[in-house]
Design an enzyme around this catalytic site. Structure first.
Site: not given
Ligand code: F6P
Length: 332
Positions: A21, A82, A113, A115, A136, A138, A140, A173, A182, A196, A221, A256
């Site tokens: 991504g 990919r 990861d 990659t 990325t 993420d 992660d 709301r 991910r 917040g 409350k 919502r």
């Molecule tokens: O890894 C980056 C990411 O944006 C994730 O946060 C998300 O789950 C995924 O890629 C979405 O992938 P795609 O662009 O293939 O829908």
């Protein structure tokens, strides 16, 4: 026979690609790699659409002016994909042949990861020196406090949640806002604290609906609006699932749902992402010049570091647990 100690062959031509991504700041990293390589008298070739371009020979030279005016742009000028072919030994052999065809003797790969996993296998099979740069949203990946794109994506998510707060508090709301990540909850947690939010659901911590309901009861409350951030990978499901489960038990809530989606992936990178990308690109090229291979560039406690791929690939990155505690204190 006595073997004299070998010194690594000097790297003269780097191939660079972005994979997985896209993430804001990838272009800044490409620019940094290209400019640093030329600074040291090396050549660079851009590989289009990640490993797919390496397998299919979609490769073009990159000069210093080819990366002008991209530091501020989201996405990736090299595009990303990919590649199924690169998962096979035949595909990787074709990739190696294309490297030889163009005279490339090393790779810089920007991604996550998956990659790095591909890069590591390629290195083991064909001995190509590879350096990985994190790219990325993420956040992660082990071996780095943050990944390129995470700061921008989190700021984007925070700004959007700020807007949701305006309307939520005007109408009393309860909002469920789903963010990306991910299987990681870093965007949710950081955005939740910064905006917040009253509650954050993350895959790394099993809270369950009961705990959420307890927090909602307390908030109802005294508060005119409540925002729950749901990481897309949470075990209770996405924001729609969580909203449905809450509604089933508390039908009086005016709820919502907002799924932020790919807006989090686009946009101009923040200062933090541009700096991380610039530092990473310089370090990647300097690492290759010094004979480095199979390493990832990261930043730990403010210091740029190189970590072997095997120490980061497939290792779950723990969430900053103290931020969850802080959110609990600040959302009373
Ligand atoms: O890894 C980056 C990411 O944006 C994730 O946060 C998300 O789950 C995924 O890629 C979405 O992938 P795609 O662009 O293939 O829908």
């Amino acid at each position: 026979m006595n073997m004299a100690p070998t010194t690594p062959a000097p790297v003269g031509h780097i191939g660079i690609l972005t994979s997985g991504g896209d993430a804001p700041g990838m272009n800044a990293a490409i620019r940094a790699v290209v400019r640093t390589a030329h600074y040291y008298g090396m050549q660079v070739s851009g590989i289009m659409e990640g490993y797919k371009g390496l397998v299919q020979d979609a490769i073009r030279p990159l000069g210093v002016r080819d990366v002008s005016n991209i530091i501020q742009r989201g996405g990736t000028i090299l595009r990303s994909a990919r590649s199924k072919a690169f998962l096979t030994a035949e595909g990787r052999a074709a990739a190696k042949r294309n490297m030889e065809l163009h005279g490339m003797d090393a790779l810089v790969v920007i991604g996550g990861d998956g990659t790095f996993k591909g890069a590591s296998v390629f290195h083991q099979e064909h001995g190509v020196p590879v350096i990985g740069i994190t790219g990325t949203i993420d956040n992660d990946i082990n071996g780095t406090d943050t990944t390129i794109g995470f700061d921008t994506a989190t700021n984007t998510a925070m700004e959007l949640v700020d807007r949701i707060r305006d309307t939520a508090s005007s109408h009393d709301r309860l909002f469920f806002v789903e963010v990306m990540g991910r299987t990681a909850g870093a965007i949710a947690l950081h955005c939740g604290v910064a905006a917040g939010a009253e509650f954050v659901m993350v895959p790394e911590r099993k809270q369950g609906i009961d705990e959420l309901i307890g927090a909602l009861e307390r908030a109802a409350k005294t508060k005119s609006s409540v925002i729950v951030i749901v990481a897309e990978g949470d075990e209770e499901g996405g924001a729609y699932d969580v909203a449905r489960k809450v509604k089933a038990r508390f039908s009086h809530y005016d709820t919502r749902v907002s799924v932020l989606g790919h807006v989090q992936r686009g946009g101009n990178p923040t200062v933090a992402d541009r700096l991380l990308a610039s530092r990473s690109g310089v370090m990647a090229v300097e690492a290759l010049r010094a004979g480095g291979k199979n390493l990832m560039v990261g930043q730990l406690n403010g210091t740029m570091m190189l970590t072997p791929f095997e120490e980061v690939i497939g290792k779950a990155k723990p969430l900053e647990a103290d931020l969850l505690r802080i959110l609990g204190i600040l959302s009373i």
